[in-house]
Design an enzyme around this catalytic site. Structure first.
Site, PDB file in Angstrom:
ATOM      1  N   ALA A 178      -8.214  11.640  -0.245  1.00  0.00           N
ATOM      2  CA  ALA A 178      -7.977  12.852  -1.050  1.00  0.00           C
ATOM      3  C   ALA A 178      -7.414  13.986  -0.217  1.00  0.00           C
ATOM      4  O   ALA A 178      -7.154  15.073  -0.748  1.00  0.00           O
ATOM      5  CB  ALA A 178      -9.277  13.298  -1.720  1.00  0.00           C
TER       6      ALA A 178
ATOM      7  N   LYS B 288      -1.493  20.571  -1.004  1.00  0.00           N
ATOM      8  CA  LYS B 288      -1.115  20.431  -2.406  1.00  0.00           C
ATOM      9  C   LYS B 288      -0.529  21.691  -3.043  1.00  0.00           C
ATOM     10  O   LYS B 288      -0.025  21.630  -4.165  1.00  0.00           O
ATOM     11  CB  LYS B 288      -2.327  19.988  -3.229  1.00  0.00           C
ATOM     12  CG  LYS B 288      -3.440  21.034  -3.255  1.00  0.00           C
ATOM     13  CD  LYS B 288      -4.596  20.571  -4.120  1.00  0.00           C
ATOM     14  CE  LYS B 288      -5.657  21.654  -4.228  1.00  0.00           C
ATOM     15  NZ  LYS B 288      -6.761  21.264  -5.111  1.00  0.00           N
TER      16      LYS B 288
ATOM     17  N   SER C 121      -2.948  10.665  -5.925  1.00  0.00           N
ATOM     18  CA  SER C 121      -1.621  11.265  -6.048  1.00  0.00           C
ATOM     19  C   SER C 121      -1.587  12.245  -7.217  1.00  0.00           C
ATOM     20  O   SER C 121      -2.630  12.556  -7.816  1.00  0.00           O
ATOM     21  CB  SER C 121      -0.563  10.166  -6.222  1.00  0.00           C
ATOM     22  OG  SER C 121       0.738  10.714  -6.128  1.00  0.00           O
TER      23      SER C 121
ATOM     24  N   LYS D  81       3.133  15.603  -9.929  1.00  0.00           N
ATOM     25  CA  LYS D  81       4.272  16.281  -9.306  1.00  0.00           C
ATOM     26  C   LYS D  81       5.103  15.332  -8.451  1.00  0.00           C
ATOM     27  O   LYS D  81       6.195  15.692  -7.985  1.00  0.00           O
ATOM     28  CB  LYS D  81       3.776  17.466  -8.468  1.00  0.00           C
ATOM     29  CG  LYS D  81       3.207  18.602  -9.313  1.00  0.00           C
ATOM     30  CD  LYS D  81       2.680  19.717  -8.460  1.00  0.00           C
ATOM     31  CE  LYS D  81       2.222  20.890  -9.328  1.00  0.00           C
ATOM     32  NZ  LYS D  81       1.137  20.520 -10.270  1.00  0.00           N
TER      33      LYS D  81
ATOM     34  N   LEU E 216      -8.500  21.051 -13.652  1.00  0.00           N
ATOM     35  CA  LEU E 216      -9.050  22.340 -14.060  1.00  0.00           C
ATOM     36  C   LEU E 216     -10.109  22.809 -13.067  1.00  0.00           C
ATOM     37  O   LEU E 216     -11.051  22.094 -12.757  1.00  0.00           O
ATOM     38  CB  LEU E 216      -9.686  22.228 -15.444  1.00  0.00           C
ATOM     39  CG  LEU E 216      -8.741  22.203 -16.650  1.00  0.00           C
ATOM     40  CD1 LEU E 216      -9.513  21.855 -17.903  1.00  0.00           C
ATOM     41  CD2 LEU E 216      -8.039  23.528 -16.816  1.00  0.00           C
TER      42      LEU E 216
ATOM     43  N   SER F 162      -9.812  23.440  -9.852  1.00  0.00           N
ATOM     44  CA  SER F 162      -9.656  23.124  -8.434  1.00  0.00           C
ATOM     45  C   SER F 162      -9.035  24.314  -7.713  1.00  0.00           C
ATOM     46  O   SER F 162      -8.413  25.183  -8.323  1.00  0.00           O
ATOM     47  CB  SER F 162      -8.790  21.885  -8.244  1.00  0.00           C
ATOM     48  OG  SER F 162      -7.465  22.132  -8.689  1.00  0.00           O
TER      49      SER F 162
ATOM     50  N   VAL G 269      -4.435  26.867 -11.803  1.00  0.00           N
ATOM     51  CA  VAL G 269      -4.131  28.035 -12.620  1.00  0.00           C
ATOM     52  C   VAL G 269      -5.389  28.654 -13.232  1.00  0.00           C
ATOM     53  O   VAL G 269      -5.448  29.867 -13.442  1.00  0.00           O
ATOM     54  CB  VAL G 269      -3.124  27.632 -13.730  1.00  0.00           C
ATOM     55  CG1 VAL G 269      -3.766  26.744 -14.776  1.00  0.00           C
ATOM     56  CG2 VAL G 269      -2.509  28.858 -14.362  1.00  0.00           C
TER      57      VAL G 269
ATOM     58  N   THR H 241       4.600  31.832 -15.159  1.00  0.00           N
ATOM     59  CA  THR H 241       5.908  31.574 -14.563  1.00  0.00           C
ATOM     60  C   THR H 241       7.009  31.434 -15.609  1.00  0.00           C
ATOM     61  O   THR H 241       8.168  31.753 -15.340  1.00  0.00           O
ATOM     62  CB  THR H 241       5.867  30.295 -13.711  1.00  0.00           C
ATOM     63  OG1 THR H 241       5.410  29.202 -14.510  1.00  0.00           O
ATOM     64  CG2 THR H 241       4.921  30.476 -12.526  1.00  0.00           C
TER      65      THR H 241
ATOM     66  N   GLU I 190       9.434  24.596  -8.650  1.00  0.00           N
ATOM     67  CA  GLU I 190       8.505  24.368  -9.756  1.00  0.00           C
ATOM     68  C   GLU I 190       9.251  23.863 -10.986  1.00  0.00           C
ATOM     69  O   GLU I 190      10.327  24.353 -11.333  1.00  0.00           O
ATOM     70  CB  GLU I 190       7.765  25.663 -10.094  1.00  0.00           C
ATOM     71  CG  GLU I 190       6.615  25.458 -11.053  1.00  0.00           C
ATOM     72  CD  GLU I 190       5.768  26.709 -11.202  1.00  0.00           C
ATOM     73  OE1 GLU I 190       4.559  26.591 -11.382  1.00  0.00           O
ATOM     74  OE2 GLU I 190       6.349  27.814 -11.125  1.00  0.00           O
TER      75      GLU I 190
END
Length: 615
Positions: A346, A350, A389, A392, A432, A434, A438, A455, A537
């Site tokens: 892990a 990121k 993984s 993204k 959610l 982490s 967001v 964004t 992004e």
């Protein structure tokens, strides 16, 4: 002081009632009266505890006790008039009472002023303004009135009903006159005394004051401080299930229990959001040992202490190891010393903007670190290797995503070469709660009163809970082992439909008890501000590169078959990446991932490189 004031008050009473000559004569013959009021004061003052009242604390209670003392002296004077023939008209007794009370009160305030002037000598006196003229503000002004180094110069309040009034001897001004007050009195600090206002309102006021160069401090209500009101966190905890739009996946499978029970397990990135949750959930499978491998000292300390305190972890050995997956010798030594059976990988950089700004560090950790760990796992006979993984990695537009896709290539390549170690990949969307995600960002922005930064109006993301992410990894590991050696299965979670981030932001604002500020609702609490997509992004994330998924024994986990790099391509990619890293050439490193990762950079560059490798 009071003993002296008693006879002086009686003497003043004579001079107010009679001409000077008559007053002097009557005073000389009224020795009993002077003696009585002096003795009454000398005895009554200690009984009432008046000498024990500090000057700074002489308020209503002190004034009442002073009045009782004067009343006691007046009563003694009345008895002296009756029994000793002391000559004093009836009007003289209430006049004495009034003079004695006023003299005691005024003398105390005069002494307090003298004391404060002495204490303030050499002190740097700070002028402050109290924002909020309610009960909390007035009590605060009263408490600070006799402070040696703090001087309250004015109130400021938004309510027109109190503007212009005088409270505690201070005028109440509207907020638009604050700048004039600051300049006039050289104010450095504003005390925000409006605890009944919403946190968003307080935060908005505080931001405005700070922008003017003022130091701002907020104050809870005095009722809250003594416990008669409950202090609530107005930002309600976010329930992940509210935003998922589906039921969470948290069930355990027998395959997973067999895969981890009694085994020695290494968790890289054990102090991170997903890594720490993996450690918590592994306890339920009763492994023999969990090796906590982490590069951050504070993160390792935190998770190690948490695991050591878990009452349900009896019999499980927790081994904290401070290190990095990029250090080959340390990785091999740890795997050998603790006879590791399973690796849950892990550890990764990121955060998209940070990796975009530091591509060398991101590629070294995410790609070369994964290769180092995977090769060590193969050499040391580790039974299972699971790479965590991200979505993204699918047609990435940023270095972080491309580095994770390259890490997937590494694991797929190792799986083809292995006959003993089971290599697999688990790919999921945003987690959610982490770190860096967001949800905590929005929570912090809402706490500060906004704005919540978005964004793009239409940006969407897949979401899952931290618990789901860890559960998926562990279940997928069991599924892969049940099929025996393979070519590096890639598992994804059925996460339902992607969520529009704008909707998520608005739901969180409403969940916190606020309203969204917009052109349609100008009186709302929190504004949502669009700042534009960050470098690299994507507007919409994907979970698959190629269409088509295969089912697994778990209805919410799907297996994907995606083409990786050939052994020759993988060898060339790693060689070129190491060469670029060795000289710190970030553009060259970007060219490597541009050539081998579909979706990143120009397709022409990738095609030319592949043709050269094939030739």
């Amino acid at each position: 002081m009071d003993i002296v004031l008693a006879p002086l008050s009686l003497l003043a009473c004579f001079y107010l009632l009679y001409p000077a000559a008559i007053a002097s004569d009557m005073a000389s013959r009224g020795v009993y009266g002077f003696l009585v009021v002096t003795l009454c004061t000398a005895g009554g003052s200690p009984l009432l505890g008046i000498p024990l009242i500090k000057l700074k604390a002489y308020e209503a209670v002190g004034a009442i006790k002073t009045g009782l003392l004067a009343l006691f002296a007046a009563l003694g004077l009345w008895l002296a008039k009756i029994y000793t023939g002391f000559s004093l008209p009836v009007a003289g007794i209430p006049l004495f009472l009034l003079i004695f009370v006023l003299s005691m009160v005024l003398t105390r305030f005069a002494l307090l002023s003298l004391l404060l002037s002495v204490l303030r000598q050499g002190q740097v006196r700070r002028n402050v303004v109290i924002y909020g003229a309610g009960s909390t503000g007035t009590m605060l002004a009263s408490a600070l009135r006799s402070h040696e180094s703090i001087h309250v110069v004015a109130f400021v309040d938004d309510s027109t009903s109190v503007q212009g009034m005088t409270l505690m001897g201070l005028k109440v001004y509207p907020a638009n006159q604050l700048e004039r007050i600051v300049t006039r009195y050289d104010v450095e600090r504003v005390l925000l005394a409006m605890p009944s206002a919403s946190m968003a309102r307080q935060a908005a006021i505080a931001r405005d004051l700070v922008s003017r160069g003022l130091d701002v401090h907020a104050l809870p209500s005095f009722a809250q401080l003594v416990g008669t009101e409950v202090i609530l966190d107005t930002l309600a905890p976010v329930s992940p299930g509210v935003f998922l739009g589906r039921d969470p996946v948290n069930d355990l499978r027998p395959e997973a229990s067999d895969a981890y029970g009694g085994k020695s397990i290494l968790v890289t990135g054990a102090g991170g959001s997903v890594g720490s949750e993996l450690c918590r959930q592994l306890i339920r499978y009763r492994p023999a040992r969990i090796v906590l491998f982490e590069v951050s000292e504070i993160a390792l300390y935190t998770i190690e202490r948490e695991m050591a305190d878990r009452v349900d972890a009896e019999g499980i050995s927790f081994v904290p190891v401070l290190g990095t997956v990029t250090e080959s010798r340390q990785v091999r030594a740890v795997l050998a010393e603790y006879k590791v059976d399973v690796i849950l990988h892990a550890a990764a950089y990121k955060h998209v903007p940070l990796v975009e700004a530091n591509p060398i560090a991101g590629l070294v950790n995410n790609v070369l670190g994964t290769r180092t760990l995977a090769e060590a796992a193969l050499e040391e006979g580790v039974k299972r290797f699971i790479l965590i993984s991200t979505d993204k990695a699918v047609r990435p537009t940023n270095v972080m995503g491309a580095s994770k896709r390259m890490a997937e290539f590494v694991v797929q390549d190792m799986a083809r070469r292995s006959t003993s170690t089971d290599f697999s990949i688990v790919r999921f969307g945003n987690v959610l709660g982490s770190s860096g995600s967001v949800v905590p960002l929005f929570r912090e922005q809402i706490k500060k009163g906004g704005p919540v930064t978005l964004t793009h109006e239409d940006v969407t993301r897949y979401f899952m809970t931290i618990s789901e992410a860890a559960c998926l990894v562990l279940i997928a590991g069991g599924l892969s082992m049940s099929r025996g050696p393979h070519e590096g299965d890639l598992f994804v979670l059925d996460m339902g439909q992607p969520i529009r981030i704008r909707d998520l932001a608005e739901r969180m604002i409403k969940a916190a008890g606020y309203t969204v500020k917009s052109p349609e609702n100008p009186d709302g609490h929190i504004e949502v501000s669009v700042i534009g997509l960050r470098p690299g992004e994507k507007l919409h994330e994907e979970l698959l590169i190629q269409p088509g998924m295969l089912t697994t024994p778990h209805e919410k986990i799907l297996r994907v078959q995606e083409r990786g790099l050939t052994s020759m391509e993988m060898t060339s990619a790693l060689r070129e990446l190491r060469n670029a890293v060795a000289v710190g050439n970030a553009p060259a490193a970007r060219q490597v991932i541009e050539a081998y990762v579909e979706g990143y950079g120009s397709s022409e560059t990738s095609a030319i490189r592949r043709e050269r490798i094939g030739a």
